[in-house]
Design a protein around this motif. Structure first.
Motif, PDB file in Angstrom:
ATOM      1  N   LYS A 121      -7.930   3.998 -43.045  1.00  0.00           N
ATOM      2  CA  LYS A 121      -6.628   4.553 -43.440  1.00  0.00           C
ATOM      3  C   LYS A 121      -6.584   4.962 -44.912  1.00  0.00           C
ATOM      4  CE  LYS A 121      -4.759   3.593 -39.379  1.00  0.00           C
ATOM      5  NZ  LYS A 121      -5.690   2.613 -38.833  1.00  0.00           N
ATOM      6  N   ASN A 173      -2.825  -1.512 -41.109  1.00  0.00           N
ATOM      7  CA  ASN A 173      -3.695  -0.860 -42.094  1.00  0.00           C
ATOM      8  C   ASN A 173      -3.120   0.432 -42.664  1.00  0.00           C
ATOM      9  OD1 ASN A 173      -5.610  -2.847 -42.090  1.00  0.00           O
ATOM     10  ND2 ASN A 173      -6.915  -1.859 -40.560  1.00  0.00           N
ATOM     11  N   GLY A 284      -5.049   7.777 -32.622  1.00  0.00           N
ATOM     12  CA  GLY A 284      -5.976   8.898 -32.512  1.00  0.00           C
ATOM     13  C   GLY A 284      -6.247   9.687 -33.782  1.00  0.00           C
ATOM     14  N   GLY A 286      -7.131   8.993 -36.968  1.00  0.00           N
ATOM     15  CA  GLY A 286      -8.343   8.689 -37.733  1.00  0.00           C
ATOM     16  C   GLY A 286      -9.591   9.204 -37.033  1.00  0.00           C
ATOM     17  N   THR A 427     -14.504   0.660 -39.179  1.00  0.00           N
ATOM     18  CA  THR A 427     -13.237   1.181 -39.700  1.00  0.00           C
ATOM     19  C   THR A 427     -12.427   0.242 -40.596  1.00  0.00           C
ATOM     20  OG1 THR A 427     -12.371   0.606 -37.537  1.00  0.00           O
ATOM     21  CG2 THR A 427     -12.835   2.925 -37.927  1.00  0.00           C
TER      22      THR A 427
HETATM   23  C1  LIG Z   1      -6.016   2.550 -37.587  1.00  0.00           C
HETATM   24  C2  LIG Z   1      -7.337   2.011 -37.305  1.00  0.00           C
HETATM   25  C3  LIG Z   1      -8.205   2.640 -36.402  1.00  0.00           C
HETATM   26  C4  LIG Z   1      -7.853   3.842 -35.578  1.00  0.00           C
HETATM   27  O1  LIG Z   1      -7.174   4.899 -36.197  1.00  0.00           O
HETATM   28  P1  LIG Z   1      -6.020   5.679 -35.426  1.00  0.00           P
HETATM   29  O2  LIG Z   1      -5.666   6.773 -36.339  1.00  0.00           O
HETATM   30  O3  LIG Z   1      -4.896   4.717 -35.207  1.00  0.00           O
HETATM   31  O4  LIG Z   1      -6.584   6.123 -34.130  1.00  0.00           O
HETATM   32  C5  LIG Z   1      -9.440   2.053 -36.222  1.00  0.00           C
HETATM   33  N1  LIG Z   1      -9.801   0.935 -36.860  1.00  0.00           N
HETATM   34  C6  LIG Z   1      -9.002   0.317 -37.741  1.00  0.00           C
HETATM   35  C7  LIG Z   1      -9.490  -0.903 -38.422  1.00  0.00           C
HETATM   36  C8  LIG Z   1      -7.744   0.829 -37.993  1.00  0.00           C
HETATM   37  O5  LIG Z   1      -6.957   0.212 -38.857  1.00  0.00           O
END
Ligand SMILES: *Cc1c(COP(=O)(O)O)cnc(C)c1O
Length: 451
Positions: A121, A173, A284, A286, A427
């Motif tokens: 994020k 996040n 979706g 990210g 992520t």
């Molecule tokens: C938000 C998030 C994702 C996925 O992103 P989206 O935009 O919600 O699809 C994946 N991993 C982590 C750790 C996140 O915080």
């Protein structure tokens, strides 16, 4: 938002036999029948490389400011970027555990270690706040795009931005990224947190003067409430995780950065050297933005897969049925309860689903138990600590080899796999308090001992 009057589950199941397995919470791999050659897919797409370049340029304009106010970004000159790491010991462990050779290289993109907010994020979320700040400052003639944006770090600008507010709904996040960045610039900021959001994230935000509003309900509700409250206030900008092209483009900038990192590692991506990328997916934006950016650069040589918890497979459901945001996992009797809090989303973004549809290779689900075991294993083998959500991509190459041979054959990839590169998008995780991380690790250990 449009919603179906009622979902006729019986009819849906007839059309989509895989639904049965999804509802049973079994792990599965779904291959996207709507995948198109890049050149035809991109013709239907309203966004282009030009839009991504524009986002990249904007982030460069802000780099002197970022470097100044977040000293941890000094060594990258204010560019918020994460390492791309080789994980050979983890690869070996996966091969043994699943009794499956992983042909090709296995790399981890450590967005877990992105500066400022320690998750993916820090790409889209921070980008949208910066874009909004720039627009306001330009409009009021306080800034030109030729200026050194380090001037934004001043009482004058903080006072100016304090006349405006920013709001967002989040499982945690996104709230962290938006909250930290907005507060730093001087905005008033409100984060609407879903029930999944961890206490430490709320505490951290409150310590930075961010207003946190808590909900008993899940992510979709937090977003809806945030949107409603923001609509009452003309000086409030609502960051719409379900529909924002700015968020999406902020994420997409990751692609050109990754391309440079691959070049530095002398890794080729072309017809004979396919690239596979496994991205954990919540609503979706990210994974969608990053996959889109990668397709623009590598076209048919990159194959992107999304990964979701078995209890929250919203994007897979939306894509498979073609119903996108008109269907939620709750509609088919799935509870959207998962320890992968960043992925705890029951209804996907329709904007992302429709945009990514021609480009996505497929999507798979993974159980929470598996995420914990992978977390423990990555810690043991590579000394890298991720949060549970961030491990969803780790099993991607195994899924592909075990269940995706149809895909490899169809795209004439079977013979090329020894020259393939697999990238697991890690992520988040770096900001997780040590005590909490210990508990995650212990859970993985307990689960392994049970096996
Ligand atoms: C938000 C998030 C994702 C996925 O992103 P989206 O935009 O919600 O699809 C994946 N991993 C982590 C750790 C996140 O915080």
């Amino acid at each position: 938002m449009k919603e179906l009057e009622s979902i006729d589950l019986k009819i849906l199941k007839e059309y989509y036999p895989l639904l049965e397995k999804l509802i049973s919470l079994d792990e599965l791999l779904w291959l996207n029948p709507s995948l198109e050659p890049f050149k035809t897919g991109i013709n239907k797409c309203p966004l282009s490389q030009k839009d991504v370049n524009d986002a990249e340029e904007r982030l460069k304009r802000f780099a002197p400011y970022i470097a100044k106010v977040f000293p941890e970004t000094e060594k990258t000159n204010g560019i918020i970027e994460s390492p791309l790491a080789e994980i050979p010991a983890m690869k070996q462990s996966l091969e043994q555990t699943y009794n499956q050779p992983i042909f090709g290289e296995l790399l981890l993109k450590c967005d877990s270690h992105l500066p400022i907010s320690g998750s993916i994020k820090a790409r889209g979320g921070i980008y949208e706040v910066l874009k909004h700040a720039e627009q306001l400052a330009l409009k009021h003639k306080l800034l030109t795009t030729e200026d050194d944006y380090a001037i934004l770090d001043s009482q004058k600008f903080r006072t100016f931005f304090s006349n405006y507010s920013i709001a967002v709904g989040s499982t945690g996040n996104l709230g962290l990224s938006i909250g930290i960045m907005s507060a730093k610039l001087g905005f008033k900021v409100t984060v609407h947190m879903s029930a999944d959001a961890k206490q430490w994230k709320k505490d951290l935000l409150r310590s930075k003067n961010v207003q946190v509003i808590e909900y008993e309900a899940d992510y979709s509700k937090a977003v809806e409430e945030g949107r409603l409250q923001a609509e009452q206030d003309p000086t409030c900008h609502f960051i719409d995780d379900e529909n924002s092209t700015d968020l999406f483009l902020g994420y997409a900038v990751a692609a050109s950065r990754l391309q440079k990192q691959l070049e530095e590692l002398e890794i080729t991506v072309d017809e004979d050297h396919p690239l596979f990328v496994y991205l954990p997916c919540g609503v979706g934006g990210g994974p969608g933005g990053i996959a889109f950016g990668l397709k623009l650069l590598f076209q048919d040589h990159v194959h992107c897969f999304f990964a979701e918890p078995t209890h929250s497979p919203c994007m897979l459901l939306g894509l498979m049925t073609g119903l996108h945001e008109q269907i939620s996992v709750q509609d088919i009797g799935i509870d959207n309860i998962t320890d992968a809090d960043g992925l705890a989303v029951g209804r996907p973004s329709g904007f992302v689903g429709k945009t990514i549809e021609p480009f996505l290779s497929g999507s798979y689900t993974v159980s929470d138990e598996e995420l914990y075991k992978l977390l423990k294993e990555l810690a043991d083998t590579e000394n890298i600590y991720l949060e549970p959500s961030a491990l969803a991509g780790m099993i991607g190459s195994i899924k592909l080899y075990k269940e995706g041979s149809e895909y490899l054959q169809k795209h004439l990839l079977t013979e090329k796999m020894t020259s393939a590169t697999h990238i697991v998008w890690g992520t988040g995780g770096n900001m997780v308090p040590e005590e909490m991380m210990k508990q995650y690790y212990q859970k993985g250990l307990d689960l392994m001992l049970e096996d």
